[in-house]
Design a protein around this motif. Structure first.
Motif, PDB file in Angstrom:
ATOM      1  N   PRO A 109       0.812  -1.234   0.000  1.00  0.00           N
ATOM      2  CA  PRO A 109       0.000   0.000   0.000  1.00  0.00           C
ATOM      3  C   PRO A 109       0.839   1.276   0.000  1.00  0.00           C
ATOM      4  O   PRO A 109       0.497   2.255  -0.670  1.00  0.00           O
ATOM      5  N   LEU A 110       1.950   1.279   0.751  1.00  0.00           N
ATOM      6  CA  LEU A 110       2.833   2.443   0.752  1.00  0.00           C
ATOM      7  C   LEU A 110       3.429   2.682  -0.629  1.00  0.00           C
ATOM      8  O   LEU A 110       3.536   3.817  -1.096  1.00  0.00           O
ATOM      9  N   LEU A 111       3.842   1.596  -1.280  1.00  0.00           N
ATOM     10  CA  LEU A 111       4.432   1.720  -2.609  1.00  0.00           C
ATOM     11  C   LEU A 111       3.445   2.330  -3.597  1.00  0.00           C
ATOM     12  O   LEU A 111       3.808   3.152  -4.436  1.00  0.00           O
ATOM     13  N   ARG A 112       2.205   1.925  -3.498  1.00  0.00           N
ATOM     14  CA  ARG A 112       1.206   2.415  -4.448  1.00  0.00           C
ATOM     15  C   ARG A 112       0.922   3.896  -4.264  1.00  0.00           C
ATOM     16  O   ARG A 112       0.637   4.614  -5.237  1.00  0.00           O
ATOM     17  N   LYS A 113       1.003   4.401  -3.027  1.00  0.00           N
ATOM     18  CA  LYS A 113       0.694   5.803  -2.761  1.00  0.00           C
ATOM     19  C   LYS A 113       1.852   6.738  -3.050  1.00  0.00           C
ATOM     20  O   LYS A 113       1.656   7.932  -3.274  1.00  0.00           O
ATOM     21  N   ALA A 114       3.063   6.215  -3.037  1.00  0.00           N
ATOM     22  CA  ALA A 114       4.244   7.076  -3.156  1.00  0.00           C
ATOM     23  C   ALA A 114       4.402   7.631  -4.562  1.00  0.00           C
ATOM     24  O   ALA A 114       4.133   6.949  -5.554  1.00  0.00           O
TER      25      ALA A 114
END
Length: 375
Positions: A109-114
């Motif tokens: 999820p962090l990767l997708r938002k960055a």
């Protein structure tokens, strides 16, 4: 952290993956260089020197290693990152057989938002696995030492990503299984017309391939946070893990340290975090040097002081970083080349040329012509 002023660039989110203390230090240095666009569209640093723009929403993810010294230094660096106002997420990424997949799943999820992905080691299988999950993200590579020089060269030549000290084709069973991951990561790390790759480095880069945007790291955060140091009359030595990585013969290495210590009146030996306890015990017994196991990267230790008036090193990252971190202090950095006869027969054929290049491209260092024979 301060809120961007009206008219500044949109709030961006960056995630940095680090596996070593030096990588985390260089993420902090990268964050300090961040700029925002003011209302007139001109770029400039945020007032007060605080990180801004691309670094405003920086999350540092520590993919924790297993060796105690690296973990200890990383915890100290993580505290410094928190003091700067950044979010730090500690992942026990190597705590068992299922840890890698569990960690990747939790980080997705962090990767997708960055908006931007910052990495410290493009050769890391762990990082390569994470890169397979991102498309169209802005990428920044920060220094993980002299390997950055090899990374840029391999990208320019379109080669596989292989560490310089690895011997052979690198096509064992494990490498064959991971080949699709490595190939996908290489594609992500290769710049395109609409997606440049930033390299934030203190290493010399004469000709970057098209699409690689080089941002110089001059250790401004380090110099603003620590020092200037007090300087002793004796010399200090910087250790290396070339023995542990199978490049240099241990007996030749210890003989060289003995000779350097006697010739230059060295008092302390700053151990590399990967040096073995057995080798360090032997060095202390044979040389009388005080063995120091630093709790922070050497650039910070040296800047904080006290530090010797001369710092002796073999070819390594510090011959490039210490002159920058210690600029204006009067400390002399001296580097001793690795003689061909010191290399193990199992060392990579590229080792001598790479290590020689590390020395010859270093700026503001004194090059020692030879190692005097031990008495």
């Amino acid at each position: 952290m301060p809120t961007p002023s009206a008219g500044s660039a949109p709030h961006s989110q960056a995630i940095a993956f680090v596996e070593s203390p030096v990588q985390l230090l260089n993420v902090l240095e990268w964050a300090r260089t961040a700029v925002v666009l003011d209302g007139d569209g001109a770029a400039g640093p945020r007032a007060g020197g605080a990180p801004a723009g691309r670094a405003d929403a920086l999350t540092v993810v520590v993919l924790s290693p297993t060796d105690p010294m690296s973990r200890g230094q990383l915890r100290r660096m993580a505290d410094l990152a928190r003091d700067e106002g950044f979010t730090v997420r500690w992942e026990e990424a190597r705590s068992g057989a299922g840890a890698p997949l569990r960690t990747v799943r939790q980080l997705t999820p962090l990767l997708r938002k960055a908006d931007r992905i910052v990495i410290g080691d493009p050769f890391s299988r762990y990082v390569q696995l994470l890169l397979t999950l991102v498309r169209g993200k802005r990428l920044t590579v920060v220094d993980d030492g002299t390997a950055t020089m090899e990374f840029i060269g391999q990208v320019a030549r379109g080669e596989r990503l292989v560490r310089w000290h690895r011997r052979g084709s690198g096509r064992g069973p494990r490498e064959l299984v991971l080949a699709p991951v490595t190939a996908a990561a290489r594609r992500r790390l290769t710049p395109s017309a609409d997606r440049p790759v930033e390299v934030f480095t203190s290493m010399p880069v004469d000709e970057a391939p098209e699409g690689i945007e080089v941002t110089p790291n001059t250790f401004e955060w380090t110099k603003a946070t620590f020092g200037p140091p007090s300087i002793t009359e004796t010399a200090d030595m910087v250790g290396t893990s070339l023995v542990e990585t199978g490049v240099v013969d241990v007996d030749q290495y210890i003989a060289a340290v003995i000779s350097l210590a006697r010739t230059h009146n060295a008092a302390r030996y700053f151990a590399h975090r990967r040096e073995s306890v057995e080798k360090l015990h032997r060095l202390h017994a044979d040389t009388g040097l005080e063995i120091v196991r630093p709790d922070l990267p050497l650039e910070l230790i040296a800047r904080r002081g006290p530090i010797g008036s001369t710092v002796l090193s073999f070819p390594s990252t510090v011959v490039h970083t210490l002159p920058l971190a210690l600029a204006g202090t009067g400390v002399r950095i001296a580097v001793c080349d690795i003689a061909p006869e010191w290399l193990k027969s199992s060392a990579s054929p590229r080792a001598q040329g790479f290590l020689s290049g590390v020395t010859t491209t270093a700026r503001d260092v004194h090059r020692l012509s030879r190692i005097p024979s031990p008495a």
